[in-house]
Scaffold this active site. Structure first.
Site, PDB file in Angstrom:
ATOM      1  N   ASP A  93      -5.067 -12.520   3.491  1.00 41.95           N
ATOM      2  CA  ASP A  93      -6.428 -12.476   4.026  1.00 41.95           C
ATOM      3  C   ASP A  93      -7.231 -13.727   3.642  1.00 41.95           C
ATOM      4  O   ASP A  93      -8.460 -13.743   3.751  1.00 41.95           O
ATOM      5  CB  ASP A  93      -7.170 -11.244   3.499  1.00 41.95           C
ATOM      6  CG  ASP A  93      -6.818  -9.977   4.272  1.00 41.95           C
ATOM      7  OD1 ASP A  93      -6.031 -10.059   5.224  1.00 41.95           O
ATOM      8  OD2 ASP A  93      -7.331  -8.898   3.906  1.00 41.95           O
ATOM      9  N   ASP A 241      -6.269   2.626  -4.342  1.00 41.24           N
ATOM     10  CA  ASP A 241      -5.061   3.137  -4.986  1.00 41.24           C
ATOM     11  C   ASP A 241      -5.290   4.529  -5.573  1.00 41.24           C
ATOM     12  O   ASP A 241      -4.477   5.440  -5.404  1.00 41.24           O
ATOM     13  CB  ASP A 241      -4.580   2.166  -6.075  1.00 41.24           C
ATOM     14  CG  ASP A 241      -5.715   1.651  -6.966  1.00 41.24           C
ATOM     15  OD1 ASP A 241      -6.862   2.133  -6.833  1.00 41.24           O
ATOM     16  OD2 ASP A 241      -5.453   0.759  -7.784  1.00 41.24           O
TER      17      ASP A 241
END
Length: 496
Positions: A93, A241
């Site tokens: 990214d 996560d």
């Protein structure tokens, strides 16, 4: 007396909450000690049989990693796994010059026969979670290993983790983080100390009894079907996560934690980087509590004890808020104690809660001696490290409490990456790191003010009362002064 009563009530509630958290840690210690006596006997893939070796995708989510990108790619290229069964996705990214240099490096590795793909996006929608989700759509592997840019897994890492997926109920295998620059500075030492406690005491203590644990965002492997069954990656919290971990375990997927498999990584070496990381982790924890509280409580698939441990797990970061409250109110409480003699019995009862510190001391010692030794000299080193850690952790309490409050009230913010340094080659030239923030947060000024405030608390110990002072809270105020002083001065010198 109304203000004094309110102060006493808030102070007492915060102390009780800290004590409850300490008791939970003590329970995890008992679980940890019991788990160390058990032998590993679950089913595993036979890697001597080529037909049993599954296809694996390695995902490397990166964003502007100028200083560690080459090291990451060269390290992953050494992975000892059949090339026909391995795919590597570089989920890039980046918005700087590393896009071009990473592509060139990927092309070189591809020319050597590695199945590696450089995947870029036109926007950072969902940040890390969005990148992982997009890569998953085209991932060829049955299992997906994830490594952040500063992690350096050993070549045999997949052969140590993938075999456990022979058990069809296992959705994640997580390994323990190591620290390649643990001894670089006081800051790295206390970060390593805190992470070691999480990766030994907490992860083993929870997983050994079937309580919820979390994939730590890196250095672990997911079963692709588990990700999809749990609803895929979502970017509505800063700790994607932890979010996916809870959604998966609520769907009855099991997590396998491997304490004996260490995955080395680099710790932030300047306080501005540590602050960014701490803010993201603590705000994300609070966001996940808000997101998952109802689902955990209402779940019919888990026991009451697992629910309790799960809620305390999600509230981990909120302990910083309780610590800050106790610290700030402790000075007014010192004066209240010496102003109202009839409240003395209450303060005698409150002194019991010093046992919380004793519990933490014992729990962390058991963790520490596992890897550092059990001699008297080791114990003395531990004492110094423990109180240094405790002081600096309290010094971060304002910063982390702001993150926690933002998470609980639903204030949105961007995913701010933690700058990486490759300190092994850059030595002390971290000051030239282009990703370091140049501004000083207004919060640093308040941290300096709190340093002076707690220094006043130390002074107060000498002047309150009519019998030559009251020194019961002096060690506490000393640690708070040192902790906030450390954070304040380090933040000024490293541009927090």
């Amino acid at each position: 007396m109304i203000l004094e009563t309110i102060t006493i009530i808030i102070y007492s509630i915060a102390l009780v909450l800290i004590f409850m958290y300490a008791l939970a840690q003590l329970n995890l210690l008992f679980n940890y000690l019991a788990a160390k006596k058990k032998e590993e006997n679950g089913p595993k893939f036979n890697f001597n049989n080529s037909e049993e070796i599954p296809f694996v995708t390695i995902q490397l989510p990166v964003f502007n990693e100028l200083y560690v990108m080459d090291r990451l790619l060269d390290n992953i290229a050494l992975m000892d796994y059949p090339k026909k069964k391995l795919e590597i996705q570089v989920l890039d990214d980046s918005t700087d010059e590393t896009v071009a240099t990473t592509k060139a490096h990927v092309d070189q590795l591809k020319a050597k026969g590695l199945d590696i793909t450089h995947i870029t996006r036109t926007n950072r929608q969902g940040f890390k979670a969005g990148a992982l989700k997009e890569g998953l759509e085209i991932a060829k592997g049955e299992y997906v290993a994830i490594f952040d840019a500063d992690f350096l897994p050993e070549p045999n890492w997949l052969k140590k983790t993938i075999p456990f997926f022979k058990d069809p109920e296992i959705g994640v295998v997580q390994t323990r983080w190591g620290h390649i620059n643990r001894d670089y500075s006081t800051l790295t030492k206390i970060q390593a100390f805190a992470l070691d406690a999480h990766f030994t005491l907490e992860q083993v203590g929870r997983s050994s009894k079937g309580h919820f644990i979390n994939f730590n965002g890196t250095a672990g492997v997911w079963r692709k079907d588990c990700i999809l069954d749990a609803g895929n990656w979502e970017g509505d919290t800063l700790t994607e996560d932890l979010d996916l971990s809870y959604r998966a375990q609520l769907k009855n997927w099991k997590f396998k934690y491997l304490e004996d498999v260490e995955t080395p990584a680099e710790l932030p070496v300047v306080i501005s980087a540590a602050r960014s990381q701490q803010f993201r982790w603590n705000k994300g924890g609070a966001e996940n509590f808000q997101k998952m509280f109802g689902r955990v409580v209402k779940s019919k698939n888990i026991t009451a004890k697992t629910k309790l441990h799960g809620l305390l797990h999600l509230l981990n970061s909120t302990m910083f808020l309780n610590v800050l409250i106790v610290g700030i109110l402790s000075i007014p409480m010192l004066y209240i104690k010496n102003e109202y003699a009839h409240l003395r019995p209450y303060f005698y009862v409150m002194s019991f809660f010093v046992v919380s510190t004793i519990i933490f001391f014992v729990c962390y010692w058991v963790m520490y001696k596992q890897s550092h030794g059990n001699t008297f000299k080791d114990f003395l080193k531990y004492i110094a490290l423990f109180f240094t850690f405790f002081s600096i952790a309290m010094g971060f309490s304002l910063h982390n409490s702001i993150a926690v409050l933002e998470g609980h009230v639903g204030k949105r913010s961007e995913f701010v990456r933690t700058p990486k340094f490759n300190i092994s080659t850059l030595k002390d030239s971290w000051k030239g790191n282009k990703y370091l923030r140049k501004n000083i947060s207004i919060n640093v000024i308040f941290e300096g003010a709190l340093m002076l405030y707690f220094a006043f608390g130390m002074y107060s110990a000498f002047v309150v009362g009519d019998k030559g002072g009251d020194f019961g809270l002096f060690p506490f105020h000393l640690m708070l002064t040192v902790g906030f002083g450390f954070v304040f001065f380090k933040s000024l010198t490293s541009k927090a």
